[in-house]
Structures are given as C-alpha cells and as structure tokens.
Enzyme design. Structure first.
Site, PDB file in Angstrom:
ATOM      1  N   ASP A  80      -0.758  -5.457   1.848  1.00 36.32           N
ATOM      2  CA  ASP A  80      -0.037  -6.187   0.993  1.00 36.32           C
ATOM      3  C   ASP A  80       1.571  -6.089   1.757  1.00 36.32           C
ATOM      4  O   ASP A  80       2.618  -6.947   1.431  1.00 36.32           O
ATOM      5  CB  ASP A  80       0.320  -6.010  -0.348  1.00 36.32           C
ATOM      6  N   HIS A 139      -2.013   3.805  -1.199  1.00 36.40           N
ATOM      7  CA  HIS A 139      -3.275   3.420  -1.643  1.00 36.40           C
ATOM      8  C   HIS A 139      -3.912   4.499  -2.007  1.00 36.40           C
ATOM      9  O   HIS A 139      -3.905   5.695  -1.628  1.00 36.40           O
ATOM     10  CB  HIS A 139      -3.976   2.819  -0.397  1.00 36.40           C
TER      11      HIS A 139
END
Ligand code: ACO
Length: 451
Positions: A385, A327
């Site tokens: 996710d 991320h």
C-alpha cells in the site's frame, strides 16, 4: 465445570522438522502432571502445525491467541507466503512472475482451478467472465438509494450484498455448478459495480461494460469514459491496472479472507460472504491503508518535515503509525511493494505526474525508515500500500476509490478461498471460544433497588 484456558504450556519434546513424518509425529503437552499427545501435521512448505482439535475434549482447556498470530484456521492449497523471506506464491507461482508475464484473468483461473489455463481454457474462461460483466438493470436503480456523497466502499458493501437478491439461481452452495456461476459472476460484475459506485459518487452517468476490452481496460473505460466523447484507454495505464489487480488478487488467510471464510462457514450464500469481506477490507489496518498512506504523505507535506513525523511515529503515546509500513506476516520487504514501486514510477511518467511532490516524500520516508533502528528492530518494511496510493492517484482515481479497487482485485481470492472451504471435508462452522473475564452469576435486582 467451566473450561480452563491453557496456562504456560510445556511442549515435550521440542519439535523440529527432523522429528516429523507425515504420520505418527506428535507434540506432547504436559498439564498438571498429565501428558496429552496431539498430532503434528506437516504442510508442503512452511511451519508445521499442532492439531489441537481434540484439546478441549481431552483437557477441558482452550488456547488463547488473539489475532490468530499462532493459529492456522484452515488447510489451503491456494497461496503461500514466507514472511521472513518476502515470498508470495499463488499455486506455487511467484507473484513477480505472474505480475510480469500473466494477465489478471489468467491469475483468476489459476487461483480458482489450481493450474494455469491452456490456451483453449483461457479463451473459454475469458468468454465466460466477459459475458457476465453487465449487472441486472434493476441494480442501477439501487444506487439512487444512496446519498451522492456516500463513501464508495459503503456503496460496495450494500450493492454486492444485494447481488444475492438478483441472482437467486447461483446461491445454492451445495451445487458445484451454481458455485462456479456465482464465482464467475462476482469476478465479472465487481468492476462494473465499482465503476458504477464511482460514477454515482461524481454524478456522471453509468458507462456499460465494453466486452472487446480486456478486464483492466474495460474497468478504466467504465470509470473514465463519458457518453459525450470518445475515450481511448491508455495501454500503459491498462497494463498498470492489470498488474495492480494481480498484486492484490489473493493473500492467504488475511482478515477479509478469514471473514469471508467465517461468513461462508455458516452456509451463507457467496454474494453475502463477499460483502462481508468488503466490509472487513475497508478498515485502515487492512485495505484502507493505501488511502491512509496517501493522506499521511499529504499531511507530512514536504521532505524537511519527515524527521518530525518519524519522531511522532516512534513516540509510544502518539498512536501515529507509518501507514503503508509493517505487515502481520511479512518481516521482510513485501514482494508486491517492489513491483508497485517500479510501476509507480512508470505511471507517474506516463501521466505527466513525475513531479508529484508526494513521490520524493515517499522515497525519502522509505529510505529513512529502512535505516532507522526503530523500524529495523521491528522488521517494518514497506507493504504493497505504500506506493499504490500515489500510483492510483496519478491514474486519476480519487482516494475514496482506492480500497474499492483492492476489493475488485481481491474478489477472486475471496471466492477461491470460499470455494475451497465449501469443498473441504474438515469444514465446520467457524466458532471461536473465549477467555471469559466478566461477572459470574448474580441475581437480577429491581431498578428501584439498584445503587
Ligand atoms: N508504524 C510504526 N510502528 C509500527 C507499525 C507502523 N506502521 N506497524 C507496527 N508497528 C510497531 C508497533 O507499534 C509495535 O511496536 P512495539 O513492539 O514497540 O509495541 C510493533 O511494531 C509490532 O506491531 P503490531 O501492531 O503488533 O503488528 P501487527 O502484526 O499486529 O500489525 C499491521 C500489522 C496492522 C499491518 C501494522 O503493521 C500496521 O498498522 N501498519 C500500518 C497499516 C498498514 O499499512 N496496513 C496495510 C497492511 S497490508 C494490507 O492489508 C494489504
């Protein structure tokens, strides 16, 4: 004279928190012997920022920051992330508390208005959202213009953009009432449009919203009910859907939110801005990652193939990434991923998918990645996710709908950020500059003389 781009800059003095007060703190930048002072602004929490708004005027230079890794594009009071600690706060409230105790419309209210609603405010808000869940009947004709095999995100980009052609009475962005009506309409209609995109894709009739159901249960009903039999929404799955929506509601200045803000900065209407956000979200590096993560698990196929796959991920020439990992902001475990992992187990148990062959692959992949120096050194942890794909699949959604669900949830974040931007007195049209490295002036050559 063309503007110069800042070379390596020397900051004088080193700025530490102790040096900085609310007013008067400055950063000095020395360029060719000249010192230039810029104000340092302090947020309520998080890194301070050097206000370089006057840099070009003062020095004739730009800054260069592809991907905005060191640039705060706006001031915001909505969402705070501490990526090193793995913290996510909406208006100060930790995401795990909101996901545990809140419902989605309560979080919507919080993001939009700044505080959790009182009981009366909540009832009023729920009523207003619920009374806007239908879409103009003419919109259903709009769907038939798309091929049946169109990706639902392609349909979402088109249909949400088209809302501005249906709701003219909420496109005047200078009117606070119209802005609020547009916000409510978007939050209310997005699940209806998403469910219609799904139904169109699978060739089933549209199911109208049912206002006695809550937001998440209504969405499941519109997706999975058919006119020929009764459909009872499973409360465990409705709660899971609610929490998935809460986990995705906002994430400060991510790519799609920044897209919405930039689109809105020109004065574009909110429906058009949200359509721009949807287009950005579609990419596999952003909202498309859960679809990609599930495809990756299926491609790996079995636990014994994991080492081979990890070797490919680590090979610089392969371009293979571990989808659902890493991320831009989180350099720790994404707090949403923890909640999603727990929910994944619950949903799989409830739906009888506890033996889904992809789950052991995901768990083993996570274990290996969390212990492998390649991932540890780069601070690559599972993001939200990684487990959402398996969860949504167990709930009955095809992979092509995953990013659509993300768009439904993120709409409130987009519209809250858009609304904050419109009311910000510092707001200007978003217009970045560039480091130009192309051809300089040259004369036009007739085609017959070109070599
Ligand atoms: N798998 C393997 N290596 C990775 C991964 C990954 N998922 N993510 C980053 N890296 C490596 C890069 O190769 C790079 O290595 P290097 O220093 O040896 O060159 C290093 O980690 C830094 O990576 P960047 O690409 O510079 O990091 P950035 O902050 O730009 O990227 C992103 C963040 C796009 C999310 C990236 O981690 C990624 O592609 N992840 C997979 C896609 C994904 O899951 N996206 C969802 C994001 S969350 C969301 O949108 C809800």
């Amino acid at each position: 004279m063309p503007p110069r781009v800042l070379p390596a800059v020397r900051m004088l003095p080193h700025i530490s928190r102790e040096d900085i007060g609310m007013t008067g703190s400055t950063a000095k930048i020395e360029l060719g012997g000249d010192a230039h002072e810029f104000k340092v602004r302090k947020g309520s929490v998080g890194p301070d920022v050097i206000d370089i708004g006057a840099l070009y005027k003062d020095t004739g230079m730009f800054t260069y920051d592809p991907g905005f890794t060191s640039t705060a594009s706006c001031e915001s009071k909505i969402t705070y992330i501490d990526g090193d600690e793995g913290v996510l706060l909406h208006r100060g409230y930790p995401i795990d508390q909101l996901a545990e105790h809140g419902d989605f419309l309560e979080v919507c209210y919080l993001l939009l208005y700044g505080d959790l609603p009182t009981k009366a405010q909540k009832e009023d808000f729920d009523f207003r959202v619920t009374r806007h869940t239908m879409v103009h009947e003419q919109m259903s004709k709009f769907f038939s213009g798309f091929r049946r095999d169109a990706h639902p995100m392609a349909v979402m980009c088109g249909v949400v953009g088209a809302l501005s052609a249906f709701y003219h009475d909420s496109t005047d962005i200078s009117d606070p009432h119209q802005r609020m009506v547009a916000s409510i309409r978007l939050i209310a209609k997005m699940p209806t449009i998403a469910a219609m995109a799904y139904k169109y894709h699978i060739g089933q009739p549209f199911v109208y919203p049912k206002n006695e159901l809550n937001y998440a249960a209504n969405f499941l009903h519109m997706c999975f009910a058919v006119p020929c039999e009764d459909y009872k929404v499973n409360p465990v799955l409705a709660r899971a859907m609610e929490r998935i929506f809460i986990l995705h509601a906002d994430h400060e200045q991510n790519a799609s939110t920044s897209t919405v803000r930039i689109a809105g900065s020109s004065g574009a209407n909110p429906f058009a801005c949200i359509a721009a956000g949807i287009a950005c979200l579609w990419g596999p590096a952003h909202g498309g990652a859960n679809e990609a993560a599930l495809a990756m698990l299926a491609e790996i196929g079995s636990v014994d193939k994991i080492p081979e796959f990890i070797a490919k991920v680590k090979d610089k020439n392969s371009q293979v990434r571990l989808m659902g990992f890493g991320h831009r902001v989180y350099k720790n475990y994404d707090p949403r991923a923890k909640i999603m992992q727990q929910m994944c187990h619950k949903v799989l148990k409830e739906t009888g998918h506890a033996n889904d062959p992809l789950l052991p692959i995901a768990l083993e992949l996570e274990k290996i990645a969390l212990n492998d120096p390649y991932f540890i050194e780069r601070k690559l942890y599972p993001n939200v996710d990684f487990y959402s794909g398996i969860t949504l699949k167990a709930m009955g959604f095809p992979t092509s709908m995953f990013t659509v669900l993300f768009a439904v949830a993120r709409t409130v974040g987009w519209i809250s950020q858009w609304s904050e931007m419109i009311q910000d007195p510092q707001q200007k049209i978003g217009r970045p500059r560039q480091l130009f490295s192309g051809a300089t002036t040259r004369d036009y050559v007739d085609i017959s003389k070109r070599k």
